[in-house]
Write a protein that holds these residues in place. Sequence first.
Motif, short mmCIF file in Angstrom:
data_model
loop_
_atom_site.label_atom_id
_atom_site.label_comp_id
_atom_site.label_asym_id
_atom_site.label_seq_id
_atom_site.Cartn_x
_atom_site.Cartn_y
_atom_site.Cartn_z
N GLY A 10 -8.69 5.89 -7.29
CA GLY A 10 -8.75 5.65 -5.86
C GLY A 10 -8.23 6.82 -5.07
N LEU A 11 -7.98 6.56 -3.80
CA LEU A 11 -7.47 7.59 -2.88
C LEU A 11 -5.98 7.36 -2.65
N VAL A 12 -5.21 8.43 -2.78
CA VAL A 12 -3.77 8.34 -2.60
C VAL A 12 -3.29 9.61 -1.92
N GLN A 13 -2.21 9.50 -1.17
CA GLN A 13 -1.63 10.68 -0.53
C GLN A 13 -0.80 11.46 -1.53
N ALA A 14 -0.66 12.73 -1.27
CA ALA A 14 0.18 13.58 -2.13
C ALA A 14 1.59 12.99 -2.21
N GLY A 15 2.12 13.00 -3.41
CA GLY A 15 3.42 12.40 -3.66
C GLY A 15 3.37 10.95 -4.10
N GLY A 16 2.19 10.37 -3.99
CA GLY A 16 2.02 8.97 -4.36
C GLY A 16 1.78 8.78 -5.85
N SER A 17 1.50 7.53 -6.21
CA SER A 17 1.32 7.16 -7.61
C SER A 17 0.06 6.32 -7.79
N LEU A 18 -0.49 6.42 -8.99
CA LEU A 18 -1.60 5.57 -9.41
C LEU A 18 -1.42 5.28 -10.89
N GLU A 88 -4.23 18.96 -6.35
CA GLU A 88 -4.91 19.56 -7.50
C GLU A 88 -5.12 18.58 -8.65
N ASP A 89 -4.59 17.38 -8.55
CA ASP A 89 -4.86 16.34 -9.54
C ASP A 89 -6.17 15.62 -9.25
N THR A 90 -6.78 15.93 -8.12
CA THR A 90 -8.05 15.30 -7.77
C THR A 90 -9.12 15.65 -8.80
N ALA A 91 -9.74 14.60 -9.36
CA ALA A 91 -10.73 14.79 -10.41
C ALA A 91 -11.29 13.43 -10.81
N THR A 110 -13.33 7.48 -13.83
CA THR A 110 -12.84 6.88 -12.59
C THR A 110 -12.31 8.01 -11.70
N LEU A 111 -12.68 7.96 -10.42
CA LEU A 111 -12.35 9.06 -9.51
C LEU A 111 -10.96 8.88 -8.92
N VAL A 112 -10.19 9.94 -9.00
CA VAL A 112 -8.87 10.00 -8.36
C VAL A 112 -8.92 11.10 -7.29
N THR A 113 -8.60 10.72 -6.07
CA THR A 113 -8.58 11.68 -4.97
C THR A 113 -7.19 11.69 -4.35
#
Length: 116
Positions: A10-18, A88-91, A110-113
């Motif tokens: 999913g979409l998360v702000q920098a510093g966040g977690s998934l 830079e973890d977006t992928a 699965t897309l991580v943004t």
Amino acid sequence: QVHLVESGGGLVQAGGSLRLSCAASGSIFSINAMGWYRQAPGKQRELVASITKGGSTNYADSVKGRFTISRDNAKNTVYLQMNSLKPEDTAVYYCKADMLSRIEVWGQGTLVTVSS
């Protein structure tokens, strides 16, 4: 045959977690190790983390200290906990199973943004 289904992107702000999940079904007894890979636009697919049948783990230098791979054998699921996310973890993140037969089985991704 083994079938892998990833979820949790999913979409998360920098510093966040998934937390990503990879559920395995089918001939799970034939799985030797599992891993998470990622592929950013215009880049090659790279190993993020892996875990063996015995529980030994391996991480890419870029995620050490931030990501944790784990497995729940009762649920036939492997997880990737991602903390302190960076843009830079977006992928697209892919789950892979290494079979005892040396065949590799991939999930659909699965897309991580991560937004800055």
